[in-house]
Design a protein around this motif. Structure first.
Motif, PDB file in Angstrom:
ATOM      1  N   GLU A   1     117.205  13.621  16.981  1.00  0.00           N
ATOM      2  CA  GLU A   1     116.130  14.622  16.351  1.00  0.00           C
ATOM      3  C   GLU A   1     115.242  13.442  15.420  1.00  0.00           C
ATOM      4  O   GLU A   1     116.100  12.838  14.568  1.00  0.00           O
ATOM      5  CB  GLU A   1     116.786  15.464  15.428  1.00  0.00           C
ATOM      6  CG  GLU A   1     115.655  16.463  14.783  1.00  0.00           C
ATOM      7  CD  GLU A   1     116.340  17.575  14.152  1.00  0.00           C
ATOM      8  OE1 GLU A   1     115.764  18.421  13.334  1.00  0.00           O
ATOM      9  OE2 GLU A   1     117.443  17.856  14.065  1.00  0.00           O
TER      10      GLU A   1
ATOM     11  N   ILE B   1     113.264  20.331  19.958  1.00  0.00           N
ATOM     12  CA  ILE B   1     114.252  20.227  18.827  1.00  0.00           C
ATOM     13  C   ILE B   1     114.443  18.606  18.668  1.00  0.00           C
ATOM     14  O   ILE B   1     114.669  18.075  17.573  1.00  0.00           O
ATOM     15  CB  ILE B   1     115.757  20.540  19.986  1.00  0.00           C
ATOM     16  CG1 ILE B   1     115.717  21.892  20.208  1.00  0.00           C
ATOM     17  CG2 ILE B   1     116.831  19.919  19.270  1.00  0.00           C
ATOM     18  CD1 ILE B   1     116.751  22.417  20.900  1.00  0.00           C
TER      19      ILE B   1
ATOM     20  N   ILE C   1     110.326  25.952   3.294  1.00  0.00           N
ATOM     21  CA  ILE C   1     110.592  26.577   4.690  1.00  0.00           C
ATOM     22  C   ILE C   1     111.466  25.377   5.644  1.00  0.00           C
ATOM     23  O   ILE C   1     110.812  24.299   5.814  1.00  0.00           O
ATOM     24  CB  ILE C   1     109.588  27.008   5.616  1.00  0.00           C
ATOM     25  CG1 ILE C   1     108.898  28.210   4.897  1.00  0.00           C
ATOM     26  CG2 ILE C   1     109.812  27.404   6.994  1.00  0.00           C
ATOM     27  CD1 ILE C   1     107.511  28.494   5.465  1.00  0.00           C
ATOM     28  N   PRO C   2     112.833  25.424   5.687  1.00  0.00           N
ATOM     29  CA  PRO C   2     113.514  24.142   6.576  1.00  0.00           C
ATOM     30  C   PRO C   2     112.614  24.000   7.898  1.00  0.00           C
ATOM     31  O   PRO C   2     112.587  25.104   8.795  1.00  0.00           O
ATOM     32  CB  PRO C   2     114.953  25.083   6.693  1.00  0.00           C
ATOM     33  CG  PRO C   2     115.090  25.864   5.697  1.00  0.00           C
ATOM     34  CD  PRO C   2     113.515  26.647   5.640  1.00  0.00           C
ATOM     35  N   GLU C   3     112.235  23.023   7.918  1.00  0.00           N
ATOM     36  CA  GLU C   3     111.761  22.598   9.401  1.00  0.00           C
ATOM     37  C   GLU C   3     112.661  22.629  10.642  1.00  0.00           C
ATOM     38  O   GLU C   3     112.340  23.429  11.542  1.00  0.00           O
ATOM     39  CB  GLU C   3     111.213  21.050   9.299  1.00  0.00           C
ATOM     40  CG  GLU C   3     110.612  20.705  10.564  1.00  0.00           C
ATOM     41  CD  GLU C   3     110.462  19.159  10.638  1.00  0.00           C
ATOM     42  OE1 GLU C   3     109.970  18.587  11.696  1.00  0.00           O
ATOM     43  OE2 GLU C   3     110.610  18.701   9.640  1.00  0.00           O
ATOM     44  N   ARG C   4     113.772  22.599  10.410  1.00  0.00           N
ATOM     45  CA  ARG C   4     114.706  22.637  11.407  1.00  0.00           C
ATOM     46  C   ARG C   4     114.943  23.994  11.782  1.00  0.00           C
ATOM     47  O   ARG C   4     115.201  24.599  13.081  1.00  0.00           O
ATOM     48  CB  ARG C   4     116.179  21.970  11.128  1.00  0.00           C
ATOM     49  CG  ARG C   4     116.106  20.563  10.876  1.00  0.00           C
ATOM     50  CD  ARG C   4     117.522  20.124  10.705  1.00  0.00           C
ATOM     51  NE  ARG C   4     118.285  20.212  12.021  1.00  0.00           N
ATOM     52  CZ  ARG C   4     119.471  19.741  12.231  1.00  0.00           C
ATOM     53  NH1 ARG C   4     120.150  19.619  11.267  1.00  0.00           N
ATOM     54  NH2 ARG C   4     120.111  19.915  13.324  1.00  0.00           N
ATOM     55  N   VAL C   5     115.006  25.256  10.924  1.00  0.00           N
ATOM     56  CA  VAL C   5     114.902  26.545  11.278  1.00  0.00           C
ATOM     57  C   VAL C   5     113.646  26.770  12.242  1.00  0.00           C
ATOM     58  O   VAL C   5     114.073  27.357  13.254  1.00  0.00           O
ATOM     59  CB  VAL C   5     115.062  27.398  10.178  1.00  0.00           C
ATOM     60  CG1 VAL C   5     115.021  28.775  10.479  1.00  0.00           C
ATOM     61  CG2 VAL C   5     116.198  27.067   9.373  1.00  0.00           C
ATOM     62  N   VAL C   6     112.664  26.547  12.004  1.00  0.00           N
ATOM     63  CA  VAL C   6     111.488  26.823  12.742  1.00  0.00           C
ATOM     64  C   VAL C   6     111.365  26.059  14.048  1.00  0.00           C
ATOM     65  O   VAL C   6     111.399  26.856  15.056  1.00  0.00           O
ATOM     66  CB  VAL C   6     110.052  26.230  11.927  1.00  0.00           C
ATOM     67  CG1 VAL C   6     108.938  26.703  12.916  1.00  0.00           C
ATOM     68  CG2 VAL C   6     110.136  26.976  10.658  1.00  0.00           C
ATOM     69  N   LYS C   7     111.915  24.967  14.152  1.00  0.00           N
ATOM     70  CA  LYS C   7     111.826  24.221  15.388  1.00  0.00           C
ATOM     71  C   LYS C   7     113.159  24.692  16.376  1.00  0.00           C
ATOM     72  O   LYS C   7     112.696  25.001  17.589  1.00  0.00           O
ATOM     73  CB  LYS C   7     112.312  22.919  15.147  1.00  0.00           C
ATOM     74  CG  LYS C   7     111.127  22.057  14.495  1.00  0.00           C
ATOM     75  CD  LYS C   7     111.254  20.430  14.801  1.00  0.00           C
ATOM     76  CE  LYS C   7     112.420  19.789  14.265  1.00  0.00           C
ATOM     77  NZ  LYS C   7     112.570  18.476  14.518  1.00  0.00           N
ATOM     78  N   TRP C   8     114.223  25.254  15.892  1.00  0.00           N
ATOM     79  CA  TRP C   8     115.239  25.596  16.741  1.00  0.00           C
ATOM     80  C   TRP C   8     114.836  27.075  17.095  1.00  0.00           C
ATOM     81  O   TRP C   8     115.262  27.545  18.541  1.00  0.00           O
ATOM     82  CB  TRP C   8     116.565  25.626  15.929  1.00  0.00           C
ATOM     83  CG  TRP C   8     117.239  24.450  15.979  1.00  0.00           C
ATOM     84  CD1 TRP C   8     117.115  23.312  15.059  1.00  0.00           C
ATOM     85  CD2 TRP C   8     118.390  24.003  17.043  1.00  0.00           C
ATOM     86  NE1 TRP C   8     117.711  22.217  15.521  1.00  0.00           N
ATOM     87  CE2 TRP C   8     118.492  22.823  16.591  1.00  0.00           C
ATOM     88  CE3 TRP C   8     119.024  24.653  17.998  1.00  0.00           C
ATOM     89  CZ2 TRP C   8     119.544  22.137  17.433  1.00  0.00           C
ATOM     90  CZ3 TRP C   8     119.821  23.924  18.859  1.00  0.00           C
ATOM     91  CH2 TRP C   8     120.068  22.712  18.479  1.00  0.00           C
ATOM     92  N   CYS C   9     114.347  27.817  16.414  1.00  0.00           N
ATOM     93  CA  CYS C   9     113.989  29.183  16.964  1.00  0.00           C
ATOM     94  C   CYS C   9     112.706  29.129  17.716  1.00  0.00           C
ATOM     95  O   CYS C   9     112.920  29.831  18.838  1.00  0.00           O
ATOM     96  CB  CYS C   9     113.472  30.000  15.595  1.00  0.00           C
ATOM     97  SG  CYS C   9     114.593  30.646  14.514  1.00  0.00           S
TER      98      CYS C   9
END
Length: 226
Positions: A211, A82, A158-166
């Motif tokens: 972050e 995160i 592709i939103p980087e934050r979506v990938v990281k949070w998943c």
């Protein structure tokens, strides 16, 4: 089991990691075959060192303690994911021989990185060096291969934050489940569990506040400007 778990964990750890960004950068400048082979060689050597360290831990520390530490480390990997990484000087060797540039850059970038530490933890938890070594190496190749293939094409979509949070949430689940399996029963009361989750929520909030926004490495910027 050790191979598949190691593969999945490293693929998750690599999502949005600086070494995946490094793969995108080198792929923008060099042939993808050169980049993949460089990553493969660097990962083999780096993760071999990691599994050797992890495998010998159980000779000095009781296995239960090692498993608790490994489960806790997965939660730390989630927080680390995160918070994010910053590329420092690993991409500055763009002007040298492509293959050895990739090998050296990835080896140095992996030293102390969360994927290397995850490899140490997995080797200690499973106490089987070979499947963990093969699993983490395969996971690195899959994650960085995806970075090479889709990074330059879909990186802006592709939103980087979506990938990281998943990825972080999956780390949390595995870490909490590992603690539930490894901790003595007297530590598994509902107040203790609720307190643990509360602390994790607070740490997640703090990690999100810290972050880091990662700028594309020099090779990617130079390539995009051609």
């Amino acid at each position: 089991m050790a191979f598949l778990t190691s593969l999945v964990f490293v693929v998750l750890a690599e999502m949005g990691d600086k070494t995946q960004l490094l793969a995108m950068a080198f792929a923008a400048k060099y042939r993808w075959q050169t980049v993949l082979w460089g990553i493969f060689v660097a990962t083999l050597v780096n993760h071999l060192l990691a599994v050797v360290v992890g495998s010998y831990l159980t000779e000095f520390i009781p296995l239960q303690y090692v498993q608790i530490a490994a489960a806790a480390s997965f939660i730390l990997f989630g927080l680390w994911t995160i918070r994010g990484d910053e590329l420092s000087g690993e991409d500055k060797s763009c002007r040298y021989n492509p293959f050895w540039t990739v090998v050296i850059a990835f080896f140095l970038a992996e030293m102390g990185d969360k994927t290397q530490l995850a490899t140490v933890a997995l080797a200690a938890q499973f106490n089987h060096a070979l499947p963990v070594w093969l699993g983490t190496t395969t996971g690195m190749m899959i994650a960085d291969g995806l970075g090479i293939m889709v990074g330059c094409v879909m990186g802006q979509r592709i939103p980087e934050r979506v990938v990281k949070w998943c990825a972080a949430m999956i780390f949390y689940l595995f870490g909490l489940f590992g603690l539930y399996q490894s901790l003595p029963e007297q530590f598994l009361s509902w107040p203790a569990i609720a307190g643990c989750i509360g602390v994790l929520v607070i740490l997640t909030y703090l990690a999100a506040r810290m972050e880091k926004k990662v700028e594309p490495p020099c090779c990617m910027r130079e390539s995009s400007g051609r």
